[in-house]
Design an enzyme around this catalytic site. Structure first.
Site, mmCIF file in Angstrom:
data_model
loop_
_atom_site.group_PDB
_atom_site.id
_atom_site.type_symbol
_atom_site.label_atom_id
_atom_site.label_comp_id
_atom_site.label_asym_id
_atom_site.label_seq_id
_atom_site.Cartn_x
_atom_site.Cartn_y
_atom_site.Cartn_z
ATOM 1 C CB VAL A 14 9.268 0.718 -86.852
ATOM 2 C CG1 VAL A 14 10.583 0.348 -86.188
ATOM 3 C CG2 VAL A 14 8.288 -0.442 -86.781
ATOM 4 C CE LYS A 105 9.745 -8.064 -90.947
ATOM 5 N NZ LYS A 105 8.899 -7.491 -89.919
ATOM 6 N N GLY A 134 9.996 -8.710 -83.493
ATOM 7 C CA GLY A 134 9.920 -7.340 -82.963
ATOM 8 C C GLY A 134 10.854 -7.085 -81.806
ATOM 9 N N GLY A 187 -8.111 -3.026 -86.903
ATOM 10 C CA GLY A 187 -6.761 -2.562 -87.222
ATOM 11 C C GLY A 187 -5.664 -3.531 -86.802
ATOM 12 C CE LYS A 205 8.259 -11.329 -88.467
ATOM 13 N NZ LYS A 205 6.915 -11.133 -87.908
ATOM 14 N N GLY A 302 4.832 -3.362 -83.386
ATOM 15 C CA GLY A 302 4.454 -2.128 -82.694
ATOM 16 C C GLY A 302 5.607 -1.146 -82.662
HETATM 17 N N1 HSE Z 1 2.952 -8.333 -89.493
HETATM 18 C C1 HSE Z 1 3.773 -8.896 -88.474
HETATM 19 C C2 HSE Z 1 2.904 -9.590 -87.436
HETATM 20 C C3 HSE Z 1 4.634 -7.908 -87.750
HETATM 21 O O1 HSE Z 1 1.691 -9.610 -87.538
HETATM 22 O O2 HSE Z 1 3.471 -10.131 -86.508
HETATM 23 C C4 HSE Z 1 5.809 -7.480 -88.566
HETATM 24 O O3 HSE Z 1 6.591 -8.558 -88.942
#
Ligand code: HSE
Length: 436
Positions: A14, A105, A134, A187, A205, A302
């Site tokens: 990021v 978060k 995101g 990945g 979140k 991402g």
């Molecule tokens: N690991 C999280 C996801 C992204 O898979 O959405 C970052 O919060």
């Protein structure tokens, strides 16, 4: 006008996305913010990589304290993650009078109240659009765009890893373990995916969204958290046959006696737009009393999608930095002295519908005894499915969708159903939401 100087703590995915987007869209961002925003200092343990990523265009150090103590830095971006060192650095940056932008978060869901209080006292901003979903501007929408509304509920697919896994399980008819291994190989899932698959990331979140939606403290410890590790492919298939999809939802709902705050696999009618959010995408539905249902969709993770949120916060702070702190948008949407300690309801007191899969002996009267237990508990059946038994095996699955009831009522009914001599093993129970 003097440019805004930004210090970046942690230049991973990021961080480098933020550096690149800020550089690429420099002119456009300046036209919006009214002045240039530049990252002048980066702290990362891997200084060699940090220098490569920033092409020698800013100062690189290996000690984050050098950034937060630098009097030239106006805003600190914290992208270290976790609640150890990141917490100390954020609190120190605030004490030094820096504004903070964070994607963390976990830190805010656990320590948000203390961090926002410190920021309020110091007259600085802590912005966290990137911490939830995101690139989707859901914090902005909840805090500002929907400010006229009494928010009734929100429900979100706010973890891309689990949504990818559930989409694959449905598409390919595979079980959780198989898909997780594949997701790790590709990945899509972390080597240690615990926070994602156990629902913890989604709970961080939804805890933040609930605070902003209802004007309540940030209280991760009171959220109910259930991940997808026990979900079986067969239930995804049965749900589909009944016209539903199973998603990991973060739900925050206002009820007359308190707030429901929960994360768990949830059946959703397949005809809802949100049920069709597939792969690693995120989406959040918010129901306001004036606006009705709204839906926000986009990439939840991402490099550049998250950078989009980080930079939006940088621009907000740049515009408001000179404003009187009393006239800025409050961190949690509601004025700090107007936050109410509305109780978070225990799970026994939540109201929802249920999917039950009951494995039974294929004998006369089995169905009658199950439905009579449900009737005794005042639980109404909405739909039912029974498979023909496999030849030579006089057992079968009965699938029941109930209407809404209190969770403690369904728990009591399930205990009675499991005690029936004709019922084999545990009853599978998955919560269901109409999101109507
Ligand atoms: N690991 C999280 C996801 C992204 O898979 O959405 C970052 O919060």
């Amino acid at each position: 006008m003097k440019s805004i100087k930004v210090g970046l703590l942690g230049i991973g995915t990021v961080g480098s996305g933020t550096f690149n987007v800020l550089k690429r869209n420099r002119e456009e961002i300046m036209r919006r913010a009214g002045r240039a925003i530049e990252i002048t200092m980066v702290a990362d343990l891997n200084t060699e990589r940090a220098r490569e990523l920033t092409n020698g265009e800013c100062e690189v150090v290996n000690d984050a304290n050098l950034v937060i103590n630098n009097p030239d830095i106006d805003i600190v971006i914290e992208l270290i993650g976790g609640y150890g060192i990141a917490k100390d650095l954020v609190l120190k940056a605030i004490a030094n009078g820096k504004h903070v932008v964070t994607a963390n978060k976990a830190l805010l869901a656990l320590h948000g109240d203390a961090i926002f209080k410190a920021a309020q006292e110091k007259g600085v901003m802590v912005a966290f659009e990137a911490a939830v979903a995101g690139g989707i501007p859901i914090i902005k929408a909840l805090r500002e765009g929907l400010t006229a509304n009494r928010i009734e509920w929100l429900a979100g697919i706010i973890n891309g890893t689990t949504n990818f896994i559930l989409s694959e399980m449905r598409d390919k008819g595979l079980d959780f373990d198989v898909v997780l291994q594949e997701a790790q190989r590709l990945g899509y899932a972390e080597a240690d995916p615990t926070f994602d698959i156990e629902g913890i990331d989604a709970a961080h979140k939804v805890t933040l969204m609930a605070a902003i939606a209802f004007g309540i403290p940030v209280q991760f410890d009171k959220a109910y958290v259930e991940g997808i590790t026990k979900l079986q492919g067969i239930d995804i298939q049965y749900a589909e046959q009944l016209g539903y999809r199973i998603k990991l939802l973060g739900i925050a709902k206002r009820m007359p006696n308190g707030i429901e705050l929960r994360v768990h696999p949830t059946l959703i009618p397949a005809k809802r737009l949100i049920a069709n959010v597939e792969g690693a995408m995120n989406a959040v539905m918010v129901q306001g009393d004036a606006v009705g249902p709204t839906l926000y969709y986009g990439k939840g993770a991402g490099a550049e999608p998250t950078a989009s949120a980080v930079i939006a916060d940088l621009v907000d702070i740049t515009r408001l930095a000179t404003a009187d702190p009393e006239h800025r948008v409050p961190h949690l949407a509601f004025q700090p002295d107007a936050v109410h300690d509305t109780p978070i309801l225990p799970m026994g007191e939540i109201t929802t519908s249920y999917y039950l899969r009951i494995h039974v002996a294929d004998e006369a009267g089995v169905l009658a005894s199950i439905t009579s237990i449900l009737a005794d508990a005042g639980i109404s059946v909405g739909a039912m499915l029974q498979k023909e038994p496999v030849e030579g095996k006089p057992e079968t699955d009965i699938i029941i969708l109930t209407h809404q009831t209190l969770e403690k009522n369904i728990d009591a009914a399930i205990a009675r159903i499991e005690a029936l001599p004709t019922v084999r093993g545990k009853v599978v129970r998955i919560r269901s939401e109409e999101l109507a």
